[in-house]
Scaffold this active site. Structure first.
Site, PDB file in Angstrom:
ATOM      1  N   THR A 168      21.092  66.295  33.442  1.00 31.83           N
ATOM      2  CA  THR A 168      21.407  67.812  33.185  1.00 31.83           C
ATOM      3  C   THR A 168      21.080  68.631  34.547  1.00 31.83           C
ATOM      4  O   THR A 168      21.710  69.544  34.731  1.00 31.83           O
ATOM      5  CB  THR A 168      20.665  68.527  32.067  1.00 31.83           C
ATOM      6  OG1 THR A 168      21.056  67.822  30.912  1.00 31.83           O
ATOM      7  CG2 THR A 168      20.983  69.937  31.866  1.00 31.83           C
ATOM      8  N   THR A 200      17.146  63.411  30.949  1.00 29.30           N
ATOM      9  CA  THR A 200      15.775  63.320  30.122  1.00 29.30           C
ATOM     10  C   THR A 200      16.014  62.483  29.271  1.00 29.30           C
ATOM     11  O   THR A 200      14.917  61.785  28.518  1.00 29.30           O
ATOM     12  CB  THR A 200      15.632  64.680  29.467  1.00 29.30           C
ATOM     13  OG1 THR A 200      16.895  65.075  28.649  1.00 29.30           O
ATOM     14  CG2 THR A 200      15.696  65.994  30.152  1.00 29.30           C
ATOM     15  N   ASP A 201      17.206  61.627  28.678  1.00 28.75           N
ATOM     16  CA  ASP A 201      17.323  61.074  27.471  1.00 28.75           C
ATOM     17  C   ASP A 201      16.666  59.569  27.858  1.00 28.75           C
ATOM     18  O   ASP A 201      16.131  59.059  26.801  1.00 28.75           O
ATOM     19  CB  ASP A 201      18.889  60.596  27.510  1.00 28.75           C
ATOM     20  CG  ASP A 201      19.549  61.806  26.907  1.00 28.75           C
ATOM     21  OD1 ASP A 201      18.909  62.479  26.488  1.00 28.75           O
ATOM     22  OD2 ASP A 201      21.042  61.438  26.719  1.00 28.75           O
ATOM     23  N   SER A 235      21.781  59.839  32.370  1.00 31.66           N
ATOM     24  CA  SER A 235      20.716  58.802  32.071  1.00 31.66           C
ATOM     25  C   SER A 235      21.207  58.058  30.579  1.00 31.66           C
ATOM     26  O   SER A 235      20.415  57.105  30.428  1.00 31.66           O
ATOM     27  CB  SER A 235      19.290  59.362  32.085  1.00 31.66           C
ATOM     28  OG  SER A 235      19.090  60.195  30.947  1.00 31.66           O
TER      29      SER A 235
END
Length: 524
Positions: A11, A97-98, A66
């Site tokens: 992101t 962030t995943d 990710s």
């Protein structure tokens, strides 16, 4: 100071509608135009080097959301850092962030080496800081044009914080997110809609960046014990790169699978269970490891509520263990540790070979086991070595039940204890009798103090920075000593481990990799 910035995608570097990652070249240009002038207000002498020659082959743009990250991609990031190690004083890795919590354990594992007993033989000497964001860093009103930093973005604050903590120079992989500085091997993604996306539920934060950056020194990871194990050493770095090449070649050959407990049908009469079928299905794929996400303190359905060993799930897991698949029994609960003594519903798991990861997160277990299995052949480890290392803290990913360390946890207080991971032996600082080595039945195998030496207890067992182990009573009088003073600045560990039919308690010099003192007792 020069800090290299690796943008992997995610992101933080996305633009457009729907969001898609910029190329590394586009991101570099945007940062130099809109971000660097602000950074120079605080750090005028800082040089930010935006990396543009690292690309992920599965993505046309070279950048990777990710969500699509694979274990081989961990290796690409680690290799870039190792190959360019002398060119920067620290590293910032911008990450989606995943799966950042998986990378948070994989990267420090890949940037290190260990002996079969967990002794560090290669270690970071520079900081690597992972960060990302919930909102993109830049605003793009039309394709190919960046107008500036986005409105109400956490990306700007996270980048600023990552730069600030990288400048401190703590030699470890960490995560900075929403003003919180955390040990990377301890984080979980905890929120999808707030800026505080990550939490460290089982380990305190390393620091916090409010108006100023405040540190928590007692939780900082220790650096290399000597130049010989530091990645500053060219030979050590070359050996770590060689290990990484071997891991890259093997990392997809013995994959690790996560499987969570959930209410599902089972029939003790017919010996069937949905979870048993799922276990057999994944083990048939040639996996090397299975990470269970159990209930509560490590409870997993057996397939028979009355007699676990007759359950279909029990048998499926036993067959997997007998086939050489490493089973790790995590809890899916965010905070707390696995405890097989808490409930009968979990007490059966050690009998089929399941390992206790204590308070390690499932994502850390998967990443750690994936790397260990891929490194097994190159390091000449037996499968039992891999299992031992899975239950030994290597990069701060779990509580240390079996060791004291002169650099971080040098004291055993009254009532505290060390324990082997299989529970066969325990060193307990008894408030009335001093340190006692006991077996699982409570039988005393060794007592540090004689009856005549017991006075003014309780007391404390301490490792000094001269490599000496000593016990002091409540008046700070020394009642016992290992008499192993070796000069100032020795990094030493007190280790408790079962080997075969014996339990060994040893004081270990980390820099010289030698035992300073030890006792061995038969476990009966």
């Amino acid at each position: 100071m020069k800090i290299a910035v690796i943008n992997t995608g995610g992101t933080i570097s996305c633009v457009g509608n729907p969001l898609a990652p910029m190329t590394s070249t586009e991101f570099k240009a945007a940062c130099q135009s809109h971000l660097d002038p602000i950074i120079r207000q605080k750090f005028p002498d800082l040089v930010l080097d935006y990396i543009t020659d690292l690309a992920f082959p599965e993505s046309e743009s070279g950048m990777l959301d990710s969500t699509n990250l694979q274990p081989t991609d961990w290796c690409l990031i680690a290799r870039y850092i190792l190959e360019h190690y002398t060119e920067a004083d620290g590293w910032i890795v911008l990450h989606g962030t995943d799966t950042l919590d998986f990378s948070g354990t994989a990267l420090p594992m890949l940037l290190s080496r260990f002996d079969a007993d967990g002794t560090v033989t290669a270690q970071l000497s520079k900081p690597v800081v992972l960060t990302g964001s919930q909102v993109p860093l830049f605003h793009s009103p039309q394709p190919g044009k960046i107008s500036g930093v986005s409105f109400h973005t956490d990306a700007f604050e996270n980048v600023c914080g990552a730069i600030a903590v990288a400048r401190v120079g703590i030699p470890a992989v960490s995560v900075f997110f929403d003003n919180q500085w955390m040990r990377s091997s301890r984080v979980i993604k905890a929120n999808t809609s707030q800026f505080r996306a990550f939490a460290s539920p089982n380990f305190p934060n390393l620091g916090q960046y409010g108006i100023t950056l405040t540190l928590s020194p007692e939780y900082m990871p220790p650096g290399p014990v000597s130049e010989a194990v530091s990645l500053d050493n060219s030979d050590t770095r070359a050996a770590t790169l060689a290990q990484l090449d071997a891991i890259f070649a093997a990392i997809n050959t013995r994959p690790v699978v996560q499987l969570n407990a959930f209410p599902a049908s089972y029939n003790p009469e017919t010996g069937t269970a949905v979870l048993a079928d799922m276990i057999r299905a994944v083990t048939a794929q040639g996996i090397g490891g299975l990470v269970l996400e159990s209930y509560g303190a490590g409870n997993f359905p057996s397939g028979n509520a009355n007699t676990p060993e007759r359950g279909a799930i029990y048998q499926a897991l036993k067959d997997a263990n007998d086939a050489g698949i490493v089973i790790v029994d995590n809890t899916h609960v965010q905070q707390g540790a696995v405890d097989y003594n808490a409930y009968a519903a979990g007490a059966w798991l050690p009998t089929i070979g399941a390992l206790n990861p204590v308070d390690m997160t499932p994502s850390a277990s998967l990443a750690k086991l994936t790397v260990l299995l891929a490194a097994q052949e190159a390091n000449g480890w037996w499968l039992e070595d891999v299992k031992f290392l899975m239950q030994t803290p290597l990069v701060g990913e779990m509580a240390d039940l079996a060791r004291l360390d002169s650099r971080t946890s040098a004291t055993l207080l009254p009532g505290q204890s060390l324990s082997t991971f299989n529970g066969s032996a325990m060193l307990v600082n008894d408030p009335e009798l001093g340190p006692l080595l006991k077996n699982s039945k409570g039988m005393v195998l060794w007592s540090m103090l004689s009856d005549a030496e017991i006075s003014a207890l309780p007391g404390q067992l301490r490792i000094s920075d001269t490599g000496n182990l000593a016990f002091y009573n409540r008046n700070n009088q020394q009642l016992w000593s290992s008499d192993t003073n070796g000069g100032d600045g020795i990094a030493a560990q007190l280790r408790l481990r079962q080997t075969g039919s014996e339990v060994c308690l040893s004081l270990y010099d980390l820099a010289n990799q030698t035992a300073l003192w030890s006792i061995r007792k038969a476990v009966s």
